[in-house]
Write an enzyme that holds these catalytic residues in place. Structure first.
Site, PDB file in Angstrom:
ATOM      1  N   ASP A  37      31.466  20.847  38.497  1.00  0.00           N
ATOM      2  CA  ASP A  37      32.132  20.229  37.345  1.00  0.00           C
ATOM      3  C   ASP A  37      31.115  19.916  36.246  1.00  0.00           C
ATOM      4  OD1 ASP A  37      34.146  19.200  35.844  1.00  0.00           O
ATOM      5  OD2 ASP A  37      34.409  17.357  36.997  1.00  0.00           O
ATOM      6  N   GLU A  58      45.529  24.399  38.976  1.00  0.00           N
ATOM      7  CA  GLU A  58      45.743  23.646  37.728  1.00  0.00           C
ATOM      8  C   GLU A  58      44.977  24.263  36.545  1.00  0.00           C
ATOM      9  OE1 GLU A  58      44.962  22.158  40.698  1.00  0.00           O
ATOM     10  OE2 GLU A  58      46.966  21.366  41.087  1.00  0.00           O
ATOM     11  N   ASN A  59      43.884  24.992  36.855  1.00  0.00           N
ATOM     12  CA  ASN A  59      43.088  25.596  35.774  1.00  0.00           C
ATOM     13  C   ASN A  59      43.854  26.667  34.984  1.00  0.00           C
ATOM     14  OD1 ASN A  59      39.873  25.418  37.527  1.00  0.00           O
ATOM     15  ND2 ASN A  59      40.777  23.992  36.074  1.00  0.00           N
ATOM     16  N   TRP A  60      44.951  27.181  35.552  1.00  0.00           N
ATOM     17  CA  TRP A  60      45.761  28.152  34.802  1.00  0.00           C
ATOM     18  C   TRP A  60      46.328  27.515  33.537  1.00  0.00           C
ATOM     19  CZ3 TRP A  60      44.885  32.932  35.857  1.00  0.00           C
ATOM     20  CH2 TRP A  60      44.673  33.362  37.170  1.00  0.00           C
ATOM     21  N   ILE A  63      38.756  14.297  44.108  1.00  0.00           N
ATOM     22  CA  ILE A  63      38.811  15.463  44.982  1.00  0.00           C
ATOM     23  C   ILE A  63      39.573  16.623  44.325  1.00  0.00           C
ATOM     24  CG2 ILE A  63      39.813  16.283  47.189  1.00  0.00           C
ATOM     25  CD1 ILE A  63      37.079  14.919  47.335  1.00  0.00           C
TER      26      ILE A  63
HETATM   27  C1  FPP Z   1      34.375  22.876  35.768  1.00  0.00           C
HETATM   28  O1  FPP Z   1      33.794  22.545  34.535  1.00  0.00           O
HETATM   29  C2  FPP Z   1      34.157  24.258  36.128  1.00  0.00           C
HETATM   30  C3  FPP Z   1      35.122  25.201  36.258  1.00  0.00           C
HETATM   31  C4  FPP Z   1      36.540  24.943  35.976  1.00  0.00           C
HETATM   32  C5  FPP Z   1      34.841  26.571  36.631  1.00  0.00           C
HETATM   33  C6  FPP Z   1      33.624  26.826  37.464  1.00  0.00           C
HETATM   34  C7  FPP Z   1      33.167  28.187  37.110  1.00  0.00           C
HETATM   35  C8  FPP Z   1      31.901  28.622  37.046  1.00  0.00           C
HETATM   36  C9  FPP Z   1      30.747  27.809  37.458  1.00  0.00           C
HETATM   37  C10 FPP Z   1      31.592  29.974  36.525  1.00  0.00           C
HETATM   38  C11 FPP Z   1      32.179  31.125  37.255  1.00  0.00           C
HETATM   39  C12 FPP Z   1      32.125  31.042  38.725  1.00  0.00           C
HETATM   40  C13 FPP Z   1      31.816  32.032  39.581  1.00  0.00           C
HETATM   41  C14 FPP Z   1      31.938  31.783  41.035  1.00  0.00           C
HETATM   42  C15 FPP Z   1      31.346  33.343  39.142  1.00  0.00           C
HETATM   43  P1  FPP Z   1      34.747  22.005  33.384  1.00  0.00           P
HETATM   44  O2  FPP Z   1      35.083  23.141  32.495  1.00  0.00           O
HETATM   45  O3  FPP Z   1      35.914  21.298  33.968  1.00  0.00           O
HETATM   46  O4  FPP Z   1      33.787  20.990  32.677  1.00  0.00           O
HETATM   47  P2  FPP Z   1      34.188  19.669  31.864  1.00  0.00           P
HETATM   48  O5  FPP Z   1      34.858  18.755  32.846  1.00  0.00           O
HETATM   49  O6  FPP Z   1      32.870  19.155  31.416  1.00  0.00           O
HETATM   50  O7  FPP Z   1      35.084  20.100  30.754  1.00  0.00           O
END
Ligand code: FPP
Length: 246
Positions: free
Chosen positions: A21, A68-70, A196
């Site tokens: 994160d 949820e990321n979708w 979590i």
């Molecule tokens: C959370 O940071 C991270 C993600 C939603 C995606 C994780 C993906 C990667 C590390 C790159 C690709 C992965 C692989 C396995 C190739 P956030 O965007 O929620 O950060 P924020 O909370 O600071 O906005």
């Protein structure tokens, strides 16, 4: 003395799960687009995978994309899928060299065809590797996983394949995406959040937790060592008393 010397190789987590994160905040702090945070996040993925394999951790699971990321803006979802595809292409050699098997959990039918194709190809090419299993949680949600398991089990009960009396925890385990993996021993979450977020709810029943303020793109070898050193100082009692486990 460097940090690796403080790690007891006989007491490593058998299954480490990481909620990566802070990519967005990392980019924002630098006045950059969120995509740069994700791009730099892939560097931490590579370092973490290689370091875990070197240490002898047998199972590493990374929360790469949740159900949820979708709901994120399409541009960001597209960026994450593009990074997934390019990382899979780029890292196949690293996986082979380090004898790492790629596995995935989640509803991968939701992924774009190009990502699915690349993912399945790398999984197939690495399927006989034995040093470490790297599991990517992709379009993963723990409640969805549990709901699907309940539906399948109910169906088997209805068709007399399983009797209600025979139902136990191991049958539930067998119906989860993680059926081939041991329970999680340690969960790391970066970026100072203490949540979590629908990740491996069943599998973390007895896990230890390690939260760090470090943002994922800044997470490097020493941050991983710190987490493992902290884990090794914990007394895991699994409901027993301290005296019982000594
Ligand atoms: C959370 O940071 C991270 C993600 C939603 C995606 C994780 C993906 C990667 C590390 C790159 C690709 C992965 C692989 C396995 C190739 P956030 O965007 O929620 O950060 P924020 O909370 O600071 O906005």
């Amino acid at each position: 003395m460097n940090l690796t010397d403080k790690i007891n190789k006989d007491n490593l987590p058998k299954h480490l799960a990481i909620i990566m994160d802070g990519n967005g905040r990392w980019a924002k702090q630098k006045g950059l687009m969120r995509a740069f945070g994700h791009e730099n996040g892939t560097k931490s993925v590579r370092i973490t995978v290689e370091t875990c394999a070197k240490l002898g951790i047998e199972n590493l699971t990374l929360y790469a994309f949740s159900t949820e990321n979708w709901n994120r803006p399409k541009l960001e979802v597209d960026t994450l899928m593009r990074l997934l595809i390019s990382s899979l292409k780029k890292e196949l050699d690293t996986l082979q060299k380090n004898n790492i098997r790629l596995n995935c959990i989640g509803n991968i039918t939701m992924l774009p065809d190009s990502a699915k194709k690349e993912l399945l190809a790398v999984m197939e090419k690495t399927k006989n590797n034995t040093r470490m299993t790297l599991t990517l949680a992709l379009s993963y949600g723990s409640r969805e996983e549990l709901l699907n398991a309940v539906k399948t089990i109910c169906d088997k009960v209805k068709n007399n394949i399983i009797s209600i009396d025979a139902l136990d925890e191991s049958i539930i385990n067998q119906h989860l995406y993680t059926h081939n993996l041991p329970d999680v021993d340690l969960v790391i979450r970066t970026s100072g959040e203490h949540r979590i977020s629908n990740f491996l709810l069943w599998q973390i029943a007895y896990a230890e937790f390690y939260f760090t303020d470090v943002l994922w793109p800044d997470f490097k070898e020493d941050d991983l060592y710190e987490a493992i050193i902290s884990y090794q100082k914990r007394e895991r009692r699994f409901g027993k008393t301290s005296e019982q486990i000594k």
